[in-house]
Enzyme design. Structure first.
Site, PDB file in Angstrom:
ATOM      1  N   ASP A  72       5.450   6.995  -5.389  1.00  0.00           N
ATOM      2  CA  ASP A  72       5.823   7.615  -4.176  1.00  0.00           C
ATOM      3  C   ASP A  72       7.451   7.887  -4.501  1.00  0.00           C
ATOM      4  O   ASP A  72       7.993   7.783  -5.148  1.00  0.00           O
ATOM      5  CB  ASP A  72       5.817   6.629  -3.034  1.00  0.00           C
ATOM      6  N   ASP A 141       4.218  -6.002   4.881  1.00  0.00           N
ATOM      7  CA  ASP A 141       3.103  -6.028   5.542  1.00  0.00           C
ATOM      8  C   ASP A 141       1.849  -5.651   4.981  1.00  0.00           C
ATOM      9  O   ASP A 141       0.608  -5.233   5.388  1.00  0.00           O
ATOM     10  CB  ASP A 141       3.154  -4.909   6.792  1.00  0.00           C
ATOM     11  N   HIS A 143       1.383  -3.189   2.392  1.00  0.00           N
ATOM     12  CA  HIS A 143       1.045  -1.909   2.063  1.00  0.00           C
ATOM     13  C   HIS A 143       1.450  -1.674   0.615  1.00  0.00           C
ATOM     14  O   HIS A 143       2.077  -2.495  -0.090  1.00  0.00           O
ATOM     15  CB  HIS A 143       2.028  -0.876   2.747  1.00  0.00           C
ATOM     16  N   GLU A 148       0.800   2.639   4.565  1.00  0.00           N
ATOM     17  CA  GLU A 148       1.224   1.788   5.491  1.00  0.00           C
ATOM     18  C   GLU A 148      -0.159   1.288   6.418  1.00  0.00           C
ATOM     19  O   GLU A 148      -1.223   1.943   5.736  1.00  0.00           O
ATOM     20  CB  GLU A 148       1.997   2.664   6.563  1.00  0.00           C
TER      21      GLU A 148
END
Ligand code: GLP
Length: 266
Positions: A72, A141, A143, A148
């Site tokens: 990314d 979380d 991801h 996400e």
């Protein structure tokens, strides 16, 4: 899914570096084809990269026949910005190993045509032969890359909007200022990661405990995109005692027993 549990991040990182090195050498012994690896950023892989660098400098490993694709990059952040993933990767890995510059691929977060950039990235991965191994981390979380919560498990490389949580967590790299963290990123998709022949995910520290519990024991769900690894035939999570602390004792014991019974290649 396998779960390799080590006492702390130093031991887990050592395991991961040795594992990656073993895979690169194994392929080199069999074929002239390049080893294609997916790479991640974040604080988690830094110790693994440091050990890979040590191996290269000691002549124990070479990246001359390795092609890498990073997962990314922020959208709109200049490549030269110290917190761009371009800068990060050069600082913590590429400037210290013998990978050929033309074999290094990182998404261009400033591309004039972001859709074309993402499509070209997917194409380049296929043309390189697909990933032999994808090394990833995980967000608090759950991801994976910048996929996400609510990213499709079938997603491919694309532009995404970051959650408030992710921007707050990453503000530590931007003088603690949430507003300096780009609101969007380009990321490989969950399916891009899972297209790899093997996936190795690093997760250390108690901040990752909820993510690992959800990914390992929860349902396969777009709410915790790492849970997509449950559907992969060769997925490994490398964790430490703190990050694995939320799973059931019976799960923990099972993972330990599997490793004791099957051993490890490193
Ligand atoms: C970002 C990156 C992820 C990384 C995550 C965790 O969201 N896009 O690839 O896994 O941060 O970072 P850290 O390793 O610093 O906890």
């Amino acid at each position: 899914m396998k779960v390799v549990i080590r006492e702390n991040s130093a031991e887990g990182s050592l395991w991961a570096a040795r594992y990656i090195a073993a895979r690169i050498r194994e392929k080199a012994a069999k074929t002239d084809k390049p080893f294609v690896i997916g790479l991640c950023t974040g604080s988690t892989p830094i110790e693994t990269y440091a050990e890979l660098i040590r191996m290269v400098k000691a002549g124990e490993l070479s990246f001359k026949n390795v092609i890498s694709f990073n997962m990314d990059e922020y959208v709109g952040l200049p490549e030269s910005h110290p917190e761009s993933y371009h800068s990060f990767m050069h600082r913590y890995l590429f400037d210290h190993i013998d990978e050929k510059p033309e074999n290094i691929h990182i998404l261009n977060g400033n591309a004039a045509d972001p859709v074309a950039e993402c499509e070209a990235y997917e194409k380049a991965i296929v043309e390189a032969g697909g990933f032999d191994l994808f090394l990833g981390g995980v967000g608090e979380d759950g991801h994976i890359a910048f996929n996400e919560p609510f990213s499709s498990l079938e997603s491919r490389t694309r532009v995404v909007t970051l959650t408030q949580d992710t921007r707050e967590v990453n503000a530590r790299f931007f003088d603690g200022d949430f507003n300096q963290v780009p609101a969007q990123a380009m990321t490989v998709g969950v399916a891009t990661v899972l297209s790899a022949r093997e996936v190795v995910i690093l997760a250390f520290g108690s901040k990752k405990a909820r993510a690992l519990k959800d990914a390992i024991e929860g349902p396969m769900s777009h709410y915790c995109t790492l849970s997509g690894l449950q559907g992969h035939p060769a997925g490994t999570i490398v964790c430490d005692e703190n990050s694995i602390s939320e799973v059931k004792v019976s799960s923990y014991r099972y993972f330990k027993a599997v490793e004791a019974a099957e051993g490890s290649i490193v």
